[in-house]
Design a protein around this motif. Structure first.
Motif, short mmCIF file in Angstrom:
data_model
loop_
_atom_site.label_atom_id
_atom_site.label_comp_id
_atom_site.label_asym_id
_atom_site.label_seq_id
_atom_site.Cartn_x
_atom_site.Cartn_y
_atom_site.Cartn_z
N UNK A 148 0.50 3.51 -2.28
CA UNK A 148 -0.61 3.81 -1.40
C UNK A 148 -1.28 2.52 -0.95
N UNK A 149 -1.64 2.48 0.32
CA UNK A 149 -2.44 1.38 0.85
C UNK A 149 -3.90 1.63 0.48
N UNK A 150 -4.74 0.63 0.66
CA UNK A 150 -6.15 0.74 0.30
C UNK A 150 -6.85 1.88 1.03
N UNK A 151 -6.37 2.23 2.23
CA UNK A 151 -7.00 3.30 3.01
C UNK A 151 -6.47 4.69 2.67
N UNK A 152 -5.58 4.78 1.66
CA UNK A 152 -5.05 6.07 1.24
C UNK A 152 -3.80 6.49 1.96
#
Length: 156
Positions: free
Chosen positions: A42-46
């Motif tokens: 997952x990236x930081x933005x979900x």
């Protein structure tokens, strides 16, 4: 080819778009991917970090199969709905289903007539770089691991 058909009014269903939709935030598909591959995908933005997932899944045949086992079943029902919706919206009797690995995944017989469009490996890599924001090396590695059929293998 799909763009040309779309420009002439034929409904086009994009398999890549369907595959992205089934792993959108909050979907069971994304939850299954995270469960199988860990929160590091997952990236930081979900959003799903597709490049990170590719690094994990495409270096190991078992993991690639696990990922396909998560994604492919989730795409099929959406594909059927999308095809029917496209036909109803435009009154078309047929639709174009655009999928890069249709032949490689053994699904060619489900789509008739079948039009196969081949481009060079360099063009495939350039398209993957543009689509995924990948480096040439990342795109080339993912391309080889995905093992698309070439030339005569696709035209059977």
């Amino acid at each position: 080819m799909a763009a040309r058909l779309r420009a002439r009014g034929l409904p086009v269903i994009d398999a890549d778009l369907l595959a992205r939709e089934v792993v959108a935030p909050g979907t069971p598909g994304l939850a299954a991917v995270v469960e199988a591959f860990g929160p590091e995908v997952l990236a930081a933005d979900g959003l799903l970090d597709r490049a990170r997932l590719a690094e994990i899944a495409f270096h190991d045949e078992g993991k690639r199969r696990a990922l396909n086992g998560i994604l492919h079943p989730r795409c099929r029902p959406g594909q059927r709905r999308a095809r029917g919706g496209a036909r109803r919206r435009r009154g078309a009797t047929i639709a174009c289903y655009e999928a890069a690995l249709l032949v490689e995944n053994g699904l060619a017989d489900a789509f008739r007539p079948l039009v196969v469009v081949s481009v060079s490996e360099d063009e495939q890599i350039a398209r993957a770089m543009a689509r995924d924001g990948a480096t040439r090396e990342q795109a080339r590695g993912a391309h080889r691991r995905a093992a698309p059929a070439g030339g005569e293998d696709r035209h059977r």
